[in-house]
Design an enzyme around this catalytic site. Sequence first.
Site, PDB file in Angstrom:
ATOM      1  N   ASP A   1      -5.973  10.059 -34.561  1.00 26.24           N
ATOM      2  CA  ASP A   1      -6.058  11.335 -35.269  1.00 26.24           C
ATOM      3  C   ASP A   1      -4.647  11.763 -35.656  1.00 26.24           C
ATOM      4  O   ASP A   1      -3.832  12.113 -34.797  1.00 26.24           O
ATOM      5  CB  ASP A   1      -6.722  12.381 -34.367  1.00 26.24           C
ATOM      6  CG  ASP A   1      -6.988  13.698 -35.075  1.00 26.24           C
ATOM      7  OD1 ASP A   1      -6.385  13.937 -36.138  1.00 26.24           O
ATOM      8  OD2 ASP A   1      -7.790  14.495 -34.555  1.00 26.24           O
ATOM      9  N   HIS A   2      -4.362  11.754 -36.961  1.00 27.86           N
ATOM     10  CA  HIS A   2      -3.011  12.027 -37.418  1.00 27.86           C
ATOM     11  C   HIS A   2      -2.621  13.495 -37.296  1.00 27.86           C
ATOM     12  O   HIS A   2      -1.459  13.861 -37.528  1.00 27.86           O
ATOM     13  CB  HIS A   2      -2.845  11.577 -38.879  1.00 27.86           C
ATOM     14  CG  HIS A   2      -1.489  11.024 -39.182  1.00 27.86           C
ATOM     15  ND1 HIS A   2      -0.419  11.135 -38.323  1.00 27.86           N
ATOM     16  CD2 HIS A   2      -1.018  10.351 -40.265  1.00 27.86           C
ATOM     17  CE1 HIS A   2       0.646  10.560 -38.843  1.00 27.86           C
ATOM     18  NE2 HIS A   2       0.319  10.070 -40.036  1.00 27.86           N
ATOM     19  N   ARG A   3      -3.561  14.358 -36.931  1.00 25.91           N
ATOM     20  CA  ARG A   3      -3.212  15.755 -36.714  1.00 25.91           C
ATOM     21  C   ARG A   3      -2.328  15.907 -35.479  1.00 25.91           C
ATOM     22  O   ARG A   3      -1.454  16.784 -35.421  1.00 25.91           O
ATOM     23  CB  ARG A   3      -4.470  16.616 -36.550  1.00 25.91           C
ATOM     24  CG  ARG A   3      -5.313  16.747 -37.794  1.00 25.91           C
ATOM     25  CD  ARG A   3      -6.577  17.540 -37.515  1.00 25.91           C
ATOM     26  NE  ARG A   3      -7.431  16.891 -36.514  1.00 25.91           N
ATOM     27  CZ  ARG A   3      -8.577  17.380 -36.083  1.00 25.91           C
ATOM     28  NH1 ARG A   3      -9.014  18.547 -36.541  1.00 25.91           N
ATOM     29  NH2 ARG A   3      -9.299  16.705 -35.181  1.00 25.91           N
TER      30      ARG A   3
END
Length: 475
Positions: free
Chosen positions: A445-447
């Site tokens: 998850d690049h968040r």
Amino acid sequence: MTTMTDSSVREFKMPDVGEGLTEAEILKWYVQPGDTVTDGQVVCEVETAKAAVELPIPYDGVVRELHFPEGTTVDVGTSIIAVAVGDGAAAAEEPVQEAVAEEPKPEGRQPVLVGYGVATSSTKRRPRKGAQAPAAAQTPSAAIQAELNGHGPAAPAAPAAPAAPAAPVTGDRPLAKPPVRKLAKDLGVDLATVVPSGPDGIITREDVHAAVTAPEPAQTAAPRSEPAAPAPSPSAPTSYDTTRETRIPVKGVRKATAAAMVGSAFTAPHVTEFVTVDVTRTMKLVEELKQDKEYTGLRVNPLLLIAKALLVAIKRNPDINASWDEAAQEIVVKHYVNLGIAAATPRGLIVPNIKDAHAQTLPQLAGSLGELVSTAREGKTSPAAMQGGTVTITNVGVFGVDTGTPILNPGESAILAVGAIKLQPWVHKGKVKPRQVTTLALSFDHRLVDGELGSKVLADVAAVLEQPKRLISWA
């Protein structure tokens, strides 16, 4: 000593056997009307959106009625079986519905499974008018029970009564579950005009469908004939060539998987990185462990060492073991690892997890993996075993696939895909030699996981598999 008469009939409701589940399908009944049951006896098997679960009855008695046949999907909190308990077990001639009508309402939670089940609703609603008025001798709870017993949602009475007075809750939001609200929106039905027939005035799917068809016979007014246009859509799927197509209802595990994957793919920005690694030393270690007496009877395979390698990588990079809390706008770093293992079962893909896998030794992890796999194959994985995962491994290599771009399990920030281990030409010590090679893929998850963190985790997993001695030096 209290004498039990009509109130001796107990209604066993569909419990919420997993956190947040709203419905379950009855797969099989193990009892029939007239059978004697004891406290804790399994009476049926149901399939939720997560797993197949056997339901035990929480009291002794005689089965009076099965409210739904096998294959029926039932909402949580709906009565599925009536059991005569105490003195009422001998009074078979007493109607079940009358007993239910006079049964006192328990306070707090009702024990429907092991522990507590669905909480009794505290919502107070005014008595409904119109459609219920002719049945003076029938109490509201008896009318509700009649529907739960499979007799339908008071179909003859609802269309005959005026539609507007049937919803006396002016200013209050009609009670309905999210899927029912979506159905009403898709069909253009105003929930405020729908006659609720569910427990405590909850609007069901059947109520919405009845509201779509009711205006046509009730009034001859032309304007109301137009909303009936969407009605042919439900029958549309039947007009296909069954010799050339097969339609499979989307339900149970498949339905839950589809919803989870869509939600994950369009919520968390996925990034996937790949690395190809020489795992020859790992494969040799697997063979050595199989001969070790400490691993006798345990499941020893490459997945065991891959799982341990991932746990070591998480220990070195703890921020990967986290989740995104959208409501609180916080990143939640977990100080424990519940390691999920994606498993293909006859009912579909499930992801049970090993609780506190980070604290287990290699033999303990081997035992946990073996138990997880065997339980999944038997279809006996519990909903609790599929909750609370923090990171997941999916082994696509068992199908001969080199690698993939796995989708995150909802609530997690990383998933590792393991490809097939194949003998390939590889440069080893300056010479091209045949070596055991595999490709790993890490989606994150690049968040909350940037490229550096994701790359470090994947590189650490690969380093451990290339040199298994790092299991000791990095532990």
